[in-house]
Design an enzyme around this catalytic site. Sequence first.
Site, PDB file in Angstrom:
ATOM      1  N   LYS A 173     -41.777 -33.099  38.385  1.00 21.92           N
ATOM      2  CA  LYS A 173     -41.014 -32.142  39.194  1.00 21.92           C
ATOM      3  C   LYS A 173     -41.995 -31.285  39.977  1.00 21.92           C
ATOM      4  O   LYS A 173     -42.632 -30.388  39.428  1.00 21.92           O
ATOM      5  CB  LYS A 173     -40.158 -31.275  38.252  1.00 21.92           C
ATOM      6  CG  LYS A 173     -39.093 -30.468  38.966  1.00 21.92           C
ATOM      7  CD  LYS A 173     -39.550 -29.091  39.341  1.00 21.92           C
ATOM      8  CE  LYS A 173     -38.566 -28.449  40.293  1.00 21.92           C
ATOM      9  NZ  LYS A 173     -38.966 -27.141  40.749  1.00 21.92           N
ATOM     10  N   GLU A 246     -51.562 -24.606  32.056  1.00 24.27           N
ATOM     11  CA  GLU A 246     -52.643 -24.071  32.902  1.00 24.27           C
ATOM     12  C   GLU A 246     -52.007 -22.965  33.724  1.00 24.27           C
ATOM     13  O   GLU A 246     -51.303 -23.221  34.696  1.00 24.27           O
ATOM     14  CB  GLU A 246     -53.201 -25.206  33.765  1.00 24.27           C
ATOM     15  CG  GLU A 246     -54.646 -24.982  34.173  1.00 24.27           C
ATOM     16  CD  GLU A 246     -54.731 -24.123  35.410  1.00 24.27           C
ATOM     17  OE1 GLU A 246     -54.693 -22.873  35.253  1.00 24.27           O
ATOM     18  OE2 GLU A 246     -54.821 -24.672  36.505  1.00 24.27           O
ATOM     19  N   CYS A 280     -55.812 -20.745  41.112  1.00 27.84           N
ATOM     20  CA  CYS A 280     -55.741 -20.067  39.807  1.00 27.84           C
ATOM     21  C   CYS A 280     -57.101 -19.507  39.425  1.00 27.84           C
ATOM     22  O   CYS A 280     -57.187 -18.407  38.888  1.00 27.84           O
ATOM     23  CB  CYS A 280     -55.196 -21.007  38.743  1.00 27.84           C
ATOM     24  SG  CYS A 280     -55.944 -22.624  38.744  1.00 27.84           S
ATOM     25  N   GLU A 377     -52.755 -10.386  38.889  1.00 30.99           N
ATOM     26  CA  GLU A 377     -53.244 -11.464  39.749  1.00 30.99           C
ATOM     27  C   GLU A 377     -52.546 -11.397  41.101  1.00 30.99           C
ATOM     28  O   GLU A 377     -51.335 -11.597  41.181  1.00 30.99           O
ATOM     29  CB  GLU A 377     -52.928 -12.811  39.091  1.00 30.99           C
ATOM     30  CG  GLU A 377     -53.331 -13.987  39.914  1.00 30.99           C
ATOM     31  CD  GLU A 377     -52.895 -15.320  39.306  1.00 30.99           C
ATOM     32  OE1 GLU A 377     -51.804 -15.391  38.714  1.00 30.99           O
ATOM     33  OE2 GLU A 377     -53.653 -16.286  39.442  1.00 30.99           O
TER      34      GLU A 377
END
Length: 474
Positions: A173, A246, A280, A377
């Site tokens: 997906k 992750e 990331c 973040e």
Amino acid sequence: MLHCDMIIGGEKISATDSFDVVNPASGEAFASCQLGTANDVDAAVVAARAAFPEWSSMADEKRVEMISALIPALEARMPEFMQLVTQESGKPMGGLNGVGSGMEVGGAMAWIGATAALKPTVEVAHEDDNVKIEVRRRPLGVVGSITPWNWPLMITIWHVIPALRAGNTVVLKPSEYTPVAVTRFAELVNEILPPGVLNLVLGAGEVGSAIASHTGIDKVVFTGSSRTGRRVMESASANLKRLTLELGGNDAGIVLPDIDIEAMAPKLFAACFHNNGQTCAALKRLYVHESIYDEVAEAIAEQAREVVVGDGLDEDTQLGPIQNLAQLEIVKSLAQDAKDQGGNFLTGGNQIDRPGYFFEPTVVTGLSNGSRLVDEEPFGPIVPIIKYSDIDEVLERANDSESGLGGSIWSSDPEKAAELVARMECGTVWVNDHAGLNPNAPFGGIKQSGFGVEFGDWGLEEFSALQTVWLSKA
Ligand code: NDP
């Protein structure tokens, strides 16, 4: 308008509803995708389970041959894939320091090759006159892969190829923001691999959670936010799924007083701003020693003022737009908070007045831990540069984070840097660099950046279970 269907059991599948994919450089839709539901996930799991016996029992060499055939197939269509990645993600074709869709498609091919070249071995745990005990690996079954929008094709490869290589079948997906290149990739896979080995379900709102909670799925690999990662983990408990998560990072870099500022400033800038900060493991908090603080901050701000921001399809563009409106709003709110906190904006701070989701490359000084821009973040083109005086104290501040993905030390003294590396609480530490990845080196986080690793033998092992085999000699 481009059109994307789902693929289940090798067949293209339509749905009753569809959703649009927007080019973030224009804010306009350029593709329409079928909107899958939990029922499509059910059908995909049935197809994946049906394909599993043949795929998992196939000779390893044959599987490797089929997976390797994806490389020339991708290469033959590289310009098309690059254009799609740029149109949907916004990243430039070339980009700052070569970080663009050329790198993404090229990297996808390189990672397929490196993963295909891995050689799973049977280990002997013990042997004596009576018994030989082997440790083998067996595939898990059906793997669910939920991929993000920042590196849509590359991260799909990171999930899907080792899963397939280890003998699993997959239900994939992609992010609803960036499903187009992944759909074309899934079509290509289905031309080469048997039907049902890779199934694609498109959608938004219920498909990811249907995958995470499906009891016919044995493992989920998810790349995305820590918030959604926690929900994936809750759902996975239904059948004790294995997980690789992750998740987000808020990587710190620590600059020691001895660096060569002129040589390092472009590297520091690229470490923070490549892919518009939407990686990331980009450098997201930069701690600089007080003796060189102003000079380093100004050198980075100078690069930010000069970098070419624009539509990724334009050859000169180095940084594109933020990928989606929700992310632009996060960046704007962090910038506003930094202003309210008295942050000093050396450059940037505003949305760019043009169509699409553009934000000025922004460098902020004068903040520290405790302000949102440092603690959260941003995942966008805005970086706080923070002053420190004492190395023990700055390590404490760098480690004072829920995230633990990456970190870096910047110094002209490799021994000093090596000594500090061990004190960084994160999965990867770079010295005089940040965010580089290699297909043979494990990559993953600690703390709320997730668990499990990707790449190399370590990553491949995450897609299999140990099987201990006692071979009696009596
Ligand atoms: P998310 O990380 O929240 O992930 C969205 C995806 O997860 C969609 O595919 C969605 O599919 C699926 N999903 C949602 N709920 C669940 C659930 N309960 N179980 C399983 N899957 C679920 O993406 P966002 O776009 O909202 O990103 C938000 C933040 O994530 C960014 O600001 C950034 O900080 C971080 N991020 C990190 C990345 C990384 O590389 N680690 C990459 C991208 C973003 P569906 O709606 O169909 O369920």
